[in-house]
Scaffold this motif. Structure first.
Motif, mmCIF file in Angstrom:
data_model
loop_
_atom_site.group_PDB
_atom_site.id
_atom_site.type_symbol
_atom_site.label_atom_id
_atom_site.label_comp_id
_atom_site.label_asym_id
_atom_site.label_seq_id
_atom_site.Cartn_x
_atom_site.Cartn_y
_atom_site.Cartn_z
ATOM 1 N N UNK A 260 55.388 -14.749 101.357
ATOM 2 C CA UNK A 260 55.347 -13.841 102.547
ATOM 3 C C UNK A 260 54.158 -12.949 103.048
ATOM 4 N N UNK A 261 53.558 -12.871 102.137
ATOM 5 C CA UNK A 261 52.101 -12.215 102.382
ATOM 6 C C UNK A 261 51.049 -13.013 101.828
ATOM 7 N N UNK A 262 49.894 -12.943 102.227
ATOM 8 C CA UNK A 262 48.445 -13.701 101.816
ATOM 9 C C UNK A 262 47.935 -12.764 100.717
ATOM 10 N N UNK A 263 47.213 -13.484 99.957
ATOM 11 C CA UNK A 263 46.375 -13.044 98.996
ATOM 12 C C UNK A 263 45.232 -11.863 99.495
ATOM 13 N N UNK A 264 45.383 -10.537 98.919
ATOM 14 C CA UNK A 264 44.583 -9.635 99.487
ATOM 15 C C UNK A 264 45.096 -8.733 100.581
ATOM 16 N N UNK A 265 46.336 -9.106 101.078
ATOM 17 C CA UNK A 265 47.024 -8.421 102.071
ATOM 18 C C UNK A 265 47.711 -6.700 101.618
ATOM 19 N N UNK A 266 47.276 -5.917 102.473
ATOM 20 C CA UNK A 266 48.135 -4.684 102.400
ATOM 21 C C UNK A 266 49.294 -4.401 102.765
ATOM 22 N N UNK A 267 50.340 -4.307 101.874
ATOM 23 C CA UNK A 267 51.569 -4.385 102.002
ATOM 24 C C UNK A 267 52.095 -3.030 102.404
ATOM 25 N N UNK A 268 52.827 -2.558 103.397
ATOM 26 C CA UNK A 268 53.390 -1.269 103.896
ATOM 27 C C UNK A 268 54.757 -1.439 102.967
ATOM 28 N N UNK A 269 54.836 -0.375 102.186
ATOM 29 C CA UNK A 269 55.949 -0.164 101.192
ATOM 30 C C UNK A 269 56.575 0.978 101.716
ATOM 31 N N UNK A 270 58.015 1.247 102.158
ATOM 32 C CA UNK A 270 58.365 2.414 102.422
ATOM 33 C C UNK A 270 59.524 2.842 101.434
ATOM 34 N N UNK A 271 59.202 4.149 101.222
ATOM 35 C CA UNK A 271 59.921 4.779 100.083
ATOM 36 C C UNK A 271 60.946 5.813 100.614
ATOM 37 N N UNK A 272 62.163 5.770 100.533
ATOM 38 C CA UNK A 272 63.114 6.868 100.884
ATOM 39 C C UNK A 272 62.845 8.206 100.142
ATOM 40 N N UNK A 273 62.670 9.264 100.599
ATOM 41 C CA UNK A 273 62.672 10.549 99.857
ATOM 42 C C UNK A 273 63.607 11.708 100.302
ATOM 43 N N UNK A 274 64.402 12.099 99.490
ATOM 44 C CA UNK A 274 65.622 12.880 99.954
ATOM 45 C C UNK A 274 65.210 14.411 100.170
ATOM 46 N N UNK A 275 65.574 14.825 101.326
ATOM 47 C CA UNK A 275 65.182 16.280 101.831
ATOM 48 C C UNK A 275 66.421 17.115 101.681
ATOM 49 N N UNK A 276 67.494 16.764 100.910
ATOM 50 C CA UNK A 276 68.762 17.301 100.868
ATOM 51 C C UNK A 276 68.564 18.602 99.999
ATOM 52 N N UNK A 277 69.220 19.662 100.591
ATOM 53 C CA UNK A 277 69.152 21.170 99.665
ATOM 54 C C UNK A 277 70.422 21.276 99.289
ATOM 55 N N UNK A 278 70.719 22.611 98.777
ATOM 56 C CA UNK A 278 71.796 22.753 98.258
ATOM 57 C C UNK A 278 72.944 23.213 99.440
ATOM 58 N N UNK A 279 73.916 22.639 99.300
ATOM 59 C CA UNK A 279 75.204 23.138 100.357
ATOM 60 C C UNK A 279 74.724 22.476 101.636
ATOM 61 N N UNK A 280 74.021 21.339 101.662
ATOM 62 C CA UNK A 280 73.439 20.799 102.754
ATOM 63 C C UNK A 280 74.550 20.084 103.619
ATOM 64 N N UNK A 281 74.825 20.432 104.906
ATOM 65 C CA UNK A 281 75.866 19.684 105.549
ATOM 66 C C UNK A 281 75.616 18.502 106.360
ATOM 67 N N UNK A 282 74.263 17.902 106.238
ATOM 68 C CA UNK A 282 73.930 16.811 107.127
ATOM 69 C C UNK A 282 74.313 15.513 106.246
ATOM 70 N N UNK A 283 74.834 14.412 107.318
ATOM 71 C CA UNK A 283 75.155 13.489 106.752
ATOM 72 C C UNK A 283 73.916 12.834 106.480
ATOM 73 N N UNK A 284 72.865 12.634 107.013
ATOM 74 C CA UNK A 284 71.411 11.801 106.716
ATOM 75 C C UNK A 284 70.464 13.175 106.662
ATOM 76 N N UNK A 285 69.614 12.997 105.406
ATOM 77 C CA UNK A 285 68.738 14.016 105.147
ATOM 78 C C UNK A 285 67.399 13.346 104.221
ATOM 79 N N UNK A 286 67.160 12.183 104.769
ATOM 80 C CA UNK A 286 65.996 11.382 104.158
ATOM 81 C C UNK A 286 64.928 11.273 105.083
#
Length: 461
Positions: A277-303
């Motif tokens: 999918x990528x060539x030798x020497x390519x810089x790959x964009x890697x997306x890493x989900x990171x939770x921002x959820x706190x205690x008693x957080x009512x949000x459906x999505x908090x990432x």
């Protein structure tokens, strides 16, 4: 397709209406375009035959819990919709036909195809079946509109704790209390106030975007045009579940100057490179989900999503110290509004876009080329169901079947989801490029070669 929200918004207050966030709004609008594309799945495998009544009791707790919610739209075009407790749910889906032991993964995939309706609160489904050998498989699938991985975990932990303690389903005493109240007679006044607040948020967002206009994120690689392999019009992405002794995984990571999370990224980049999918020497964009959820957080999505750039070198293992440094830098950058890209300051503007406009953008949007989700030691927190400890616990973002040309157009690459208990690391891997990962066997062969280069001993399902 798997979508990573670009940034998390501030948690909603615990009083008044629980307004949807920009993330929720995005997933809700995309639901009408890709109804079953954005789904999270929890999967269990038990060695014993569980009574379906036990799952029915768990279902009752989930039906009054954190993910038992529905979207209530507003009368004011600018005011945000809000969450209300759901009063109905999809019934328990129990199969009386035993599942062949060599078809468990396919059974999980089949149960991920659910027709959800966020406006009615039909946003999750619990399923179960016995296997031919007398074991039990269970899966909980939830729409990304109603929860991200952290929200789903919160709902599962809370509902299982109450079930295992023998408590009765109770919305007021469970995490279901965080969903929010039913709108009362003064809803119009509340909507008007929220509309005014949203206009102010738009002004602040535009100003912040202008100040950050010099900030950029790592670029993604375009998908190679060739080859185009023959496929049916509807395609199922290649999935694999692989397990490794946790001690071995952590030892290999440390030996190469990295962390468990860094090794996950390293394997993902190596897998993408091996596929062509990528060539030798390519810089790959890697997306890493990171939770921002706190205690008693009512949000459906908090990432929030932390994008990093990782170099691929053919014939070499990924540089784990470089991955570690990139992760630290990304974390620092996303903690400072001055180094957050402009598009993320414009989330209040995004919420004002009508569905037809968002659909037009979505049809030209690109999916992550490499998505790595590390859920850590979550498996041991949710492994016990009514006194029965699961042999395996899996959580994963789902890539459901779709038009093969859609997969090519959005240029999705690979998704890896990692979780572990005290003994075993489990990776759920999805190769969603139909011309680089045409079959499950192809994906397994590429994974086996990548694991061998790291000195890892994988066990495939």
């Amino acid at each position: 397709m798997t979508v990573t929200s670009p940034a998390a918004t501030v948690a909603a207050p615990h009083t008044g209406l629980n307004r949807i966030t920009a993330d929720d709004d995005l997933f809700f609008k995309l639901h009408s375009l890709y109804p079953n594309a954005l789904v999270n799945q929890l999967a269990y495998r038990f060695d014993t035959a569980l009574d379906p009544d036990l799952l029915a009791r768990w279902h009752a707790h989930l039906a009054t819990g954190f993910i038992a919610r529905r979207v209530r739209t507003t009368r004011f075009p600018i005011a945000r919709a809000h969450w209300e407790p759901a009063t109905e749910s999809l019934p328990l889906r129990w199969s009386d036909t035993p599942v062949p032991d060599d078809a468990v993964l396919d059974w999980y995939l089949d149960r991920a195809a659910v027709e959800f309706d966020p406006a009615r609160g039909l946003v999750w489904e619990l399923s179960g079946a016995h296997t031919e050998s007398g074991a039990t498989v269970v899966t909980l699938v939830a729409s990304h509109v109603a929860c991200d991985g952290g929200g789903m975990m919160h709902a599962i932990v809370d509902s299982l704790d109450r079930l295992n303690r023998g408590e009765e389903p109770d919305r007021g005493a469970s995490a279901g209390r965080l969903v929010g109240p039913v709108a009362g007679r003064r809803r119009s006044a509340a909507d008007l106030a929220d509309a005014c607040g949203q206009l102010r948020a738009v002004v602040r967002g535009v100003r912040a975007a202008r100040r950050a206009r010099g900030v950029s994120e790592p670029a993604r690689n375009p998908r190679p045009a060739e080859p185009l392999l023959p496929h049916a019009p509807t395609w199922q992405a290649a999935d694999a579940i692989v397990q490794v002794d946790l001690a071995e995984w952590e030892s290999v990571a440390a030996a190469h100057g990295g962390t468990s999370n860094g090794l996950l990224v390293g394997v993902a980049v190596g897998l993408l490179g091996r596929s062509g999918r990528i060539s030798d020497g390519a810089d790959v964009r890697v997306d890493i989900p990171h939770s921002m959820r706190g205690a008693d957080d009512p949000r459906a999505n908090a990432t929030t999503g932390l994008p990093i750039s990782v170099t691929y070198r053919r014939g070499e293992r990924t540089d784990l110290p470089a991955v570690r440094a990139a992760l630290k830098a990304a974390g620092r950058a996303y903690g400072d509004p001055a180094t957050i890209p402009p598009i993320q300051h414009l989330q209040p503007v995004q919420m004002l876009l009508p569905k037809v406009v968002l659909h037009k953008f979505a049809r030209t949007a690109k999916a992550p080329e490499c998505l790595c989700t590390n859920m850590g030691r979550t498996a041991q927190q949710i492994a016990v169901l009514g006194g029965h400890r699961a042999r395996d616990v899996i959580m994963r973002p789902v890539v459901n079947p779709g038009p093969v040309e859609l997969f090519r157009r959005v240029e999705v690459g690979v998704n890896l989801a990692f979780s572990c208990d005290d003994d075993t690391a489990t990776l759920v891997v999805t190769g969603a490029d139909p011309d680089r990962f045409p079959t499950r066997e192809t994906l397994r062969q590429l994974l086996a070669a990548e694991f061998a280069d790291w000195g890892l001993s994988p066990r495939f399902w």
